[in-house]
Design a protein around this motif. Structure first.
Motif, short mmCIF file in Angstrom:
data_model
loop_
_atom_site.label_atom_id
_atom_site.label_comp_id
_atom_site.label_asym_id
_atom_site.label_seq_id
_atom_site.Cartn_x
_atom_site.Cartn_y
_atom_site.Cartn_z
N ARG A 230 -33.99 21.52 -11.44
CA ARG A 230 -34.27 20.41 -12.33
C ARG A 230 -35.65 20.64 -12.95
NH1 ARG A 230 -33.30 17.43 -7.73
NH2 ARG A 230 -35.45 16.66 -7.85
N GLU A 231 -35.91 19.96 -14.05
CA GLU A 231 -37.18 20.18 -14.75
C GLU A 231 -38.37 19.81 -13.86
OE1 GLU A 231 -39.24 19.27 -19.09
OE2 GLU A 231 -37.57 18.03 -18.39
N ASP A 232 -38.27 18.68 -13.11
CA ASP A 232 -39.39 18.28 -12.26
C ASP A 232 -39.57 19.22 -11.08
OD1 ASP A 232 -36.91 17.37 -11.24
OD2 ASP A 232 -37.92 15.93 -9.95
N GLU A 233 -38.56 20.02 -10.75
CA GLU A 233 -38.69 20.98 -9.66
C GLU A 233 -39.37 22.27 -10.10
OE1 GLU A 233 -34.78 19.98 -6.88
OE2 GLU A 233 -34.55 21.32 -8.60
N ILE A 234 -39.10 22.70 -11.33
CA ILE A 234 -39.60 24.00 -11.78
C ILE A 234 -40.98 23.91 -12.41
CG2 ILE A 234 -38.70 24.07 -14.15
CD1 ILE A 234 -37.72 26.94 -13.50
N ILE A 235 -41.32 22.74 -13.01
CA ILE A 235 -42.65 22.58 -13.62
C ILE A 235 -43.69 22.57 -12.50
CG2 ILE A 235 -44.16 21.11 -15.01
CD1 ILE A 235 -41.89 22.46 -16.57
N GLY A 236 -44.70 23.43 -12.65
CA GLY A 236 -45.74 23.55 -11.63
C GLY A 236 -45.47 24.63 -10.61
N LEU A 237 -44.22 25.16 -10.60
CA LEU A 237 -43.87 26.22 -9.67
C LEU A 237 -44.48 27.53 -10.16
CD1 LEU A 237 -42.01 26.43 -7.12
CD2 LEU A 237 -40.24 27.29 -8.64
N ASN A 238 -45.05 28.32 -9.23
CA ASN A 238 -45.61 29.61 -9.63
C ASN A 238 -44.49 30.58 -9.93
OD1 ASN A 238 -46.92 32.47 -9.07
ND2 ASN A 238 -48.59 31.00 -9.41
N ILE A 239 -44.70 31.41 -10.95
CA ILE A 239 -43.66 32.33 -11.40
C ILE A 239 -43.22 33.28 -10.29
CG2 ILE A 239 -45.29 34.05 -12.28
CD1 ILE A 239 -41.92 33.04 -13.87
N GLU A 240 -44.12 33.60 -9.36
CA GLU A 240 -43.78 34.55 -8.29
C GLU A 240 -42.73 33.97 -7.34
OE1 GLU A 240 -47.09 36.21 -6.29
OE2 GLU A 240 -47.90 37.19 -8.09
N ASN A 241 -42.58 32.63 -7.35
CA ASN A 241 -41.58 32.01 -6.49
C ASN A 241 -40.15 32.23 -6.98
OD1 ASN A 241 -43.44 30.90 -4.67
ND2 ASN A 241 -43.81 29.16 -5.99
N ILE A 242 -40.00 32.65 -8.25
CA ILE A 242 -38.64 32.89 -8.76
C ILE A 242 -38.44 34.36 -9.15
CG2 ILE A 242 -38.32 30.50 -9.54
CD1 ILE A 242 -38.95 31.44 -12.38
N ILE A 243 -39.35 35.23 -8.72
CA ILE A 243 -39.22 36.67 -8.95
C ILE A 243 -38.64 37.32 -7.71
CG2 ILE A 243 -40.45 38.81 -9.48
CD1 ILE A 243 -40.36 36.95 -11.83
N ALA A 244 -37.66 38.21 -7.89
CA ALA A 244 -37.07 38.93 -6.76
C ALA A 244 -38.17 39.75 -6.07
CB ALA A 244 -35.95 39.84 -7.23
#
Length: 552
Positions: A230-244
């Motif tokens: 969701r938008e409120d979940e991904i905003i503020g998340l560091n990009i490294e958290n979604i990189i393999a």
């Protein structure tokens, strides 16, 4: 005179109230009578006896008593009247003498109040009124001078105000024009932002922005849908958290390159969805600068899963084609000598039979050679079959029926290995255009591989269903999907990418040629289908085969 006699006379001569006062035994005066004033006093002949007394009464008529007073009152009234008449005449004369200059003062004040500051008073009384008139004239002169100065100043200020007003009007026009231009620009900018926002939100690619620390500050709808956030979940998340994990280092280097060089193009990395699925992506990014300082980046990220699959399929096809050509040449070269060897072995065995030498060691050795020659012939036959990949003869096929026919053939082996077969077939299932014989060959290879993976027994689940997914040309189409899921030992990730390669096998020597799945892969591709495998060691393997419902 005796008291009782007296009493009788007084009561007879006077009214009752007056008689009672006269006989009270005390002196007094009675003024209440209507025409006279009565004075009285008791006289006691014997001091020791109070009951008997005389009364001395004096009666004076009121007319005779007040006649002099009335005369004097009339004289006084005449004197007062004459005095008042004289005073009235004197006051009128004095008022006229005093009011004339006051009237002039009043009229002059009214004229000045009306704006006639040049009016002057001419009063010569020689008293305070003349002094007041002189002061009044001085005040009027001062007011006239002040008014003249004020008028000049007013004219000057009016001219200045008119000039300022004209300038203000000009500025107002300029501001109005600027406002209209600003309003038009704002409207255009708003339309542009809405258009940009609409493009970003509905873009096929993932679009996002990062701050200087690598935290996600915005993400479009495509990215949210692809990654499952969701938008409120991904905003503020560091990009490294979604990189393999395997791509973290190269991604960090790519971000550093954007910081130093300003942009990066066609960079390949991999993202992780919320559920843990790895998605290969291609990224184009550029730096966001503020006052020449790096404050973040914006990126356009494309899911290249399908492209990677097509590249893998192309590579596999090229590899199979090369191996096929090599296999055809090898098979032709081997077939001739093997044919000669088999012929001479048959001749020698025939001679042994004629001589009755069926039990000696040479006969047994010849049987072994014959068996191996037959195996070589089978291998060369498979090689030729793999290399030729004949075109399928298409006709409408019911996949459920084809699977049942194949399971019936392998039923003895399945029962012997204590393998439970579970079916979950969609019914009715749309028909596909296919070569029924080739499909049986594919299903047979997959089922036998599953049996080999479960030597101690297990469960094989066969499922059929319709699925909508992308075809090789990228279009969404309806497919019949068949899944063969076993509970065997599974395939390691190291070997998973090689299962469709010719001659690859995890079986022991002499247990397989490694061509079964390679041949099946070629058959499926000739039917414009897809052949995939999923596996986890210790859990089992699932082969997924899809055929388009309609083939032109």
């Amino acid at each position: 005179t005796a008291a009782h006699e007296t009493n009788s006379n007084i009561k007879a001569d006077y009214p009752t109230e007056i008689a009672s006062q006269l006989l009270s035994g005390s002196p007094g005066t009675i003024t209440e009578a209507s025409d006279a004033i009565i004075s009285y006093t008791p006289i006691f002949p014997k001091i020791s006896v109070k009951e008997d007394f005389w009364v001395l009464v004096n009666v004076e008529p009121k007319r005779a008593l007040f006649s002099s007073v009335v005369a004097y009152r009339k004289i006084f009234a005449v004197v007062v009247f004459v005095a008042l008449l004289a005073a009235f005449g004197l006051s009128i004369g004095l008022a006229r003498h005093l009011s004339a200059p006051l009237v002039k003062l009043r009229d002059g004040a009214n004229l000045i109040a009306q704006g006639n500051l040049r009016h002057r008073l001419d009063i010569r009384t020689g008293d305070e009124i003349q002094q007041l008139a002189d002061e009044f004239n001085k005040m009027a002169e001062a007011l006239n001078k002040s008014y003249s100065n004020l008028e000049a100043k007013v004219q000057e200020k009016t001219a200045q105000l008119q000039k300022a007003y004209d300038q203000l009007q000009s500025q107002q026009q300029e501001l109005k024009s600027a406002y209209e231009q600003l309003k038009t620009t704002h409207q255009q900018l708003q339309e542009s932002e809405e258009k940009y926002s609409d493009i970003v939100e509905n873009a096929y690619d993932m679009i996002n922005t990062l701050d200087a620390e690598g935290n996600i500050t915005s993400a479009n709808k495509r990215q949210l849908e692809t990654l499952g956030y969701r938008e409120d979940e991904i905003i503020g998340l560091n990009i490294e958290n979604i990189i393999a994990p395997n791509y973290l280092q190269v991604t960090r280097e790519a971000i550093r390159k954007v910081m130093t060089e300003g942009s990066i193009s066609d960079f390949e990395t991999a993202l992780i969805t919320k559920t843990g699925k790895v998605i290969p992506v291609e990224v184009n990014a550029s730096a966001i600068l503020k006052d020449g300082k790096y404050v973040g980046l914006r990126s356009i990220t494309r899911d290249i899963t399908r492209r990677k699959e097509l590249e893998a399929q192309l590579l596999q096809s090229e590899k199979l084609s090369s191996i096929g050509r090599l296999a055809a040449g090898v098979a032709h070269e081997i077939n001739n000598p093997i044919g000669v060897i088999s012929m001479f072995i048959q001749m020698l065995l025939e001679e042994k039979r004629k001589r009755g030498e069926l039990e000696d060691s040479e006969f047994n050795k010849l049987k072994v050679i014959e068996s191996q020659a037959e195996q070589i012939s089978e291998i060369t036959k498979n090689l030729l079959e793999f290399s030729r990949q004949s075109e399928p003869h298409l006709r409408p096929v019911n996949i459920n029926d084809t699977i049942e026919e194949t399971l019936a053939v392998v039923e003895p082996q399945v029962s012997r290995q204590k393998i439970k077969v579970s079916r979950s077939f969609q019914s009715p299932l749309p028909q596909v255009m296919a070569d029924n014989g080739q499909l049986k060959q594919v299903f047979m290879n997959v089922i036998l591989n599953a049996c080999d993976a479960m030597p101690e027994g297990g469960e094989l689940t066969v499922t059929t269903a319709t699925r909508r997914k992308k075809a090789s040309n990228g279009e969404l189409r309806d497919f019949v999907e068949i899944r063969f899921a076993d509970t065997g030992c599974g395939i390691s990730q190291e070997h998973l990418s090689k299962v469709f390669e010719p001659f690859f096998s995890t079986k022991g020597p002499g247990e397989g040629t490694g061509l079964g799945l390679a041949v099946s892969y070629g058959i499926v591709k000739n039917h414009k289908g897809s052949f995939e495998v999923e596996s986890k060691e210790g859990v089992g393997t699932t082969f997924i085969i899809s055929f388009p419902i309609s083939i032109c």
